[in-house]
Enzyme design. Structure first.
Site, PDB file in Angstrom:
ATOM      1  N   ASN A 110       0.820  -1.214   0.000  1.00 42.95           N
ATOM      2  CA  ASN A 110       0.000   0.000   0.000  1.00 42.95           C
ATOM      3  C   ASN A 110       0.853   1.261   0.000  1.00 42.95           C
ATOM      4  O   ASN A 110       0.656   2.169  -0.817  1.00 42.95           O
ATOM      5  CB  ASN A 110      -0.933   0.012   1.214  1.00 42.95           C
ATOM      6  CG  ASN A 110      -2.005  -1.051   1.138  1.00 42.95           C
ATOM      7  OD1 ASN A 110      -2.077  -1.811   0.181  1.00 42.95           O
ATOM      8  ND2 ASN A 110      -2.851  -1.110   2.158  1.00 42.95           N
ATOM      9  N   THR A 155     -15.752  38.944 -30.677  1.00 40.14           N
ATOM     10  CA  THR A 155     -16.638  38.473 -29.610  1.00 40.14           C
ATOM     11  C   THR A 155     -17.815  37.807 -30.307  1.00 40.14           C
ATOM     12  O   THR A 155     -18.261  38.272 -31.374  1.00 40.14           O
ATOM     13  CB  THR A 155     -17.144  39.616 -28.709  1.00 40.14           C
ATOM     14  OG1 THR A 155     -17.922  40.528 -29.488  1.00 40.14           O
ATOM     15  CG2 THR A 155     -15.987  40.360 -28.052  1.00 40.14           C
ATOM     16  N   HIS A 156     -18.311  36.722 -29.750  1.00 41.00           N
ATOM     17  CA  HIS A 156     -19.416  35.957 -30.343  1.00 41.00           C
ATOM     18  C   HIS A 156     -19.074  35.474 -31.758  1.00 41.00           C
ATOM     19  O   HIS A 156     -19.966  35.264 -32.586  1.00 41.00           O
ATOM     20  CB  HIS A 156     -20.708  36.786 -30.398  1.00 41.00           C
ATOM     21  CG  HIS A 156     -21.084  37.414 -29.097  1.00 41.00           C
ATOM     22  ND1 HIS A 156     -21.730  36.731 -28.098  1.00 41.00           N
ATOM     23  CD2 HIS A 156     -20.882  38.673 -28.623  1.00 41.00           C
ATOM     24  CE1 HIS A 156     -21.928  37.545 -27.067  1.00 41.00           C
ATOM     25  NE2 HIS A 156     -21.407  38.726 -27.362  1.00 41.00           N
ATOM     26  N   SER A 277      -6.565  14.558 -48.590  1.00 43.24           N
ATOM     27  CA  SER A 277      -7.764  13.732 -48.711  1.00 43.24           C
ATOM     28  C   SER A 277      -7.509  12.617 -49.716  1.00 43.24           C
ATOM     29  O   SER A 277      -6.805  12.801 -50.715  1.00 43.24           O
ATOM     30  CB  SER A 277      -8.942  14.587 -49.182  1.00 43.24           C
ATOM     31  OG  SER A 277     -10.013  13.779 -49.620  1.00 43.24           O
ATOM     32  N   LYS A 283      -7.440  19.225 -51.027  1.00 37.58           N
ATOM     33  CA  LYS A 283      -7.566  19.414 -49.588  1.00 37.58           C
ATOM     34  C   LYS A 283      -6.207  19.431 -48.877  1.00 37.58           C
ATOM     35  O   LYS A 283      -5.284  18.701 -49.223  1.00 37.58           O
ATOM     36  CB  LYS A 283      -8.411  18.281 -48.975  1.00 37.58           C
ATOM     37  CG  LYS A 283      -9.850  18.244 -49.424  1.00 37.58           C
ATOM     38  CD  LYS A 283     -10.634  19.424 -48.892  1.00 37.58           C
ATOM     39  CE  LYS A 283     -10.836  19.343 -47.402  1.00 37.58           C
ATOM     40  NZ  LYS A 283     -11.620  18.182 -46.984  1.00 37.58           N
ATOM     41  N   ASN A 285      -5.710  19.413 -44.816  1.00 43.12           N
ATOM     42  CA  ASN A 285      -6.495  19.371 -43.581  1.00 43.12           C
ATOM     43  C   ASN A 285      -5.653  19.665 -42.339  1.00 43.12           C
ATOM     44  O   ASN A 285      -4.534  19.170 -42.217  1.00 43.12           O
ATOM     45  CB  ASN A 285      -7.157  18.000 -43.430  1.00 43.12           C
ATOM     46  CG  ASN A 285      -8.080  17.676 -44.589  1.00 43.12           C
ATOM     47  OD1 ASN A 285      -8.735  18.549 -45.124  1.00 43.12           O
ATOM     48  ND2 ASN A 285      -8.117  16.409 -44.990  1.00 43.12           N
ATOM     49  N   GLU A 290      -7.037  19.449 -35.147  1.00 44.73           N
ATOM     50  CA  GLU A 290      -8.292  18.729 -34.895  1.00 44.73           C
ATOM     51  C   GLU A 290      -8.097  17.612 -33.880  1.00 44.73           C
ATOM     52  O   GLU A 290      -8.964  17.381 -33.018  1.00 44.73           O
ATOM     53  CB  GLU A 290      -8.837  18.175 -36.210  1.00 44.73           C
ATOM     54  CG  GLU A 290      -9.352  19.255 -37.145  1.00 44.73           C
ATOM     55  CD  GLU A 290      -9.750  18.740 -38.520  1.00 44.73           C
ATOM     56  OE1 GLU A 290     -10.337  19.499 -39.292  1.00 44.73           O
ATOM     57  OE2 GLU A 290      -9.462  17.560 -38.824  1.00 44.73           O
ATOM     58  N   TYR A 317      -6.889   2.059   2.221  1.00 46.87           N
ATOM     59  CA  TYR A 317      -6.687   1.604   0.851  1.00 46.87           C
ATOM     60  C   TYR A 317      -7.787   0.635   0.445  1.00 46.87           C
ATOM     61  O   TYR A 317      -8.246  -0.193   1.237  1.00 46.87           O
ATOM     62  CB  TYR A 317      -5.318   0.926   0.701  1.00 46.87           C
ATOM     63  CG  TYR A 317      -5.049   0.455  -0.725  1.00 46.87           C
ATOM     64  CD1 TYR A 317      -4.582   1.348  -1.683  1.00 46.87           C
ATOM     65  CD2 TYR A 317      -5.297  -0.857  -1.107  1.00 46.87           C
ATOM     66  CE1 TYR A 317      -4.357   0.939  -2.986  1.00 46.87           C
ATOM     67  CE2 TYR A 317      -5.082  -1.276  -2.409  1.00 46.87           C
ATOM     68  CZ  TYR A 317      -4.611  -0.376  -3.350  1.00 46.87           C
ATOM     69  OH  TYR A 317      -4.407  -0.785  -4.644  1.00 46.87           O
ATOM     70  N   GLN A 322      -6.510   0.898  -7.623  1.00 46.15           N
ATOM     71  CA  GLN A 322      -5.667   0.415  -8.715  1.00 46.15           C
ATOM     72  C   GLN A 322      -6.083   1.067 -10.036  1.00 46.15           C
ATOM     73  O   GLN A 322      -5.289   1.175 -10.968  1.00 46.15           O
ATOM     74  CB  GLN A 322      -5.777  -1.107  -8.816  1.00 46.15           C
ATOM     75  CG  GLN A 322      -4.877  -1.734  -9.866  1.00 46.15           C
ATOM     76  CD  GLN A 322      -4.862  -3.249  -9.758  1.00 46.15           C
ATOM     77  OE1 GLN A 322      -4.272  -3.810  -8.842  1.00 46.15           O
ATOM     78  NE2 GLN A 322      -5.556  -3.920 -10.663  1.00 46.15           N
ATOM     79  N   LYS A 325      -4.430   4.339 -12.379  1.00 44.56           N
ATOM     80  CA  LYS A 325      -3.216   4.344 -13.199  1.00 44.56           C
ATOM     81  C   LYS A 325      -3.449   4.394 -14.701  1.00 44.56           C
ATOM     82  O   LYS A 325      -2.916   5.277 -15.373  1.00 44.56           O
ATOM     83  CB  LYS A 325      -2.349   3.137 -12.846  1.00 44.56           C
ATOM     84  CG  LYS A 325      -1.824   3.189 -11.416  1.00 44.56           C
ATOM     85  CD  LYS A 325      -1.037   1.970 -11.040  1.00 44.56           C
ATOM     86  CE  LYS A 325      -0.627   2.060  -9.588  1.00 44.56           C
ATOM     87  NZ  LYS A 325      -1.799   2.106  -8.676  1.00 44.56           N
TER      88      LYS A 325
END
Length: 473
Positions: A110, A155-156, A277, A283, A285, A290, A317, A322, A325
């Site tokens: 422990n 903004t927005h 692509s 393309k 990307n 992302e 404990y 366990q 992890k």
């Protein structure tokens, strides 16, 4: 496989139960920490007369040999063992005999696993801090080179006021700087040694826990043996900090994805950080941005999983712990990879300064400054606000911008406009006259950049480590 705890039992554990209970497939990454802790524990036992000097020497040499052999590949970690602690101890006994059986004196799995996880997490906190410092250096470099790169502030997701790229990047500098401050706090708060707590109630052996803590470069021993083995607050704090870091990376990634779009074309991503692509040859990307955005949820998941695991556990404990992890390891790896790749992406990214400036002009980002111009001519602000609103509507109907209007057109809205309006609403003027600290004006931005340079000269965790080393020596 014989367990370290088999004396109480009269038959072997069912294989499915053993496999379900075993943790070596993931806790094997604690190997170095387990050996380090064991060497220190043996050293302390010998100091206290619990082991002889010959036994200590045999144990330390045996553990050092195991460490070297695993590192150079001549010894493989045996995954049929229950956990990494069992592997190390069983291998040690196999190599040095009965002396190896004395290593576990005054220690429980422990407090052993509590130590291993704390040592491992402590190292990862420092690692992530170092990666963030490199990211901040990359951000600061972009800031310094783009003091006059004009762009719209939003903004927005609507164009609001003109700023510079340096100012925009400066917002992320502040975010990641706070992230590093959180990591420093976590490092200091977690830096206490649980070894010697035993299963939950300490031990009858005369251990010197202060000595153990000092050798492992902790501030000192933990002060409650129950909490020592039941605590995972430090890991929850770290996962929370990683989640905040990932949130900041995700926000930054989202903007880069938008800026990279055909509609904006503010940036050109390096080929090394983009993909194409399989069907559309045109393309390019922004996959790294992302993926960073997507992996944020993965790190959040690790935090929520551990919070959920811990929420109903009685002291001390429990085997549930366990589960601290696997997802934590994954979150640490994920965050480290994301910071590293993101840093490389922004270091190689090119900016379309002409597109940024044009976007700022066409988005009426200088409308507030036009209103301020009228205020300077004696027009009450609320009236000025209405006049500029009508002016913007006129521009929208004519598909033009305020600075492109003739003075005659401006006079059709208000006779307060003069020739000096054009200079008053230029991007340079709009930005440069904002001179309060934290604003995008070049004078203020240069001051901020110098402050940021000074900040990056220092490393809070390294300074703390050195201070602790000085105190312990």
């Amino acid at each position: 496989m014989a367990q370290l705890w088999g004396g109480r039992f009269t038959k072997q554990t069912d294989q499915l139960v053993f496999d379900f209970n075993a943790s070596i497939t993931f806790d094997k990454r604690l190997f170095h920490e387990d050996v380090t802790g064991s060497i220190v524990h043996a050293t302390m036992l010998a100091k206290q007369g619990i082991l002889t000097e010959e036994e200590r020497k045999s144990i330390v040499e045996g553990l050092t040999g195991i460490l070297e052999d695993v590192d150079d590949g001549t010894l493989a970690i045996d995954e049929t063992q229950e956990d990494i602690h069992s592997f190390v101890e069983a291998t040690l006994i196999d190599r040095i005999g009965d002396a190896g059986k004395k290593l576990h004196t005054g220690r429980s799995r422990n407090d052993q696993v509590a130590l291993d996880m704390r040592l491992y997490t402590r190292a990862r906190v420092a690692e992530i801090d170092g990666l963030l410092k490199k990211l901040l250096e990359a951000i600061l470099d972009t800031m310094e080179n783009n003091l006059d790169t004009y762009m719209p502030g939003f903004t927005h997701l609507q164009k609001a006021q003109p700023i510079t790229l340096a100012h925009h990047y400066g917002a992320y500098f502040e975010m990641f700087k706070r992230d590093r401050q959180r990591l420093t706090d976590i490092y200091k708060r977690m830096n206490y040694c649980p070894l010697g707590a035993g299963a939950l109630a300490g031990t009858t052996y005369p251990l010197d826990r202060e000595y153990t803590a000092r050798l492992l470069r902790f501030e000192g021993p933990t002060l409650n043996s129950i909490d020592s083995v039941a605590d995972r607050d430090y890991l929850i704090e770290f996962l929370s900090a990683l989640s905040t870091i990932m949130m900041h990376l995700s926000r930054f990634s989202e903007e880069i994805i938008i800026w990279n779009s055909n509609e904006y074309q503010f940036v050109e991503l390096d080929d090394a950080y983009s993909t194409g692509s399989s069907i559309m040859p045109q393309k390019k990307n922004p996959d790294i941005a992302e993926l960073v955005r997507g992996k944020t949820g993965r790190v959040y998941g690790a935090l929520m999983a551990l919070l959920t695991t811990m929420k109903g556990l009685p002291l001390a404990y429990n085997k549930d712990m366990q589960e601290d992890k696997e997802m934590a390891f994954d979150a640490m790896d994920t965050a480290a990879d994301c910071i590293t790749l993101f840093t490389g992406m922004i270091q190689t990214m090119k900016f379309r300064k002409d597109r940024m400036a044009k976007s700022a002009m066409n988005g009426f980002t200088n409308a507030t400054d036009a209103a301020d111009y009228l205020v300077g001519k004696g027009v009450p602000f609320r009236d000025a606000h209405g006049i500029i609103g009508r002016l913007v509507l006129y521009c929208i109907e004519k598909d033009t911008s305020i600075d492109a209007l003739s003075l005659e057109e401006l006079h059709s809205i208000s006779d307060k406009f003069d020739e000096d309006i054009y200079d008053a609403i230029s991007l340079k003027t709009c930005v440069e006259k904002r001179l309060t600290i934290g604003a995008p004006g070049e004078k203020m931005m240069k001051q901020v950049i110098e402050k940021n340079k000074e900040y990056l000269k220092n490393d809070a965790i390294e300074e703390y480590q050195q201070s602790l080393e000085d105190r312990l020596s």
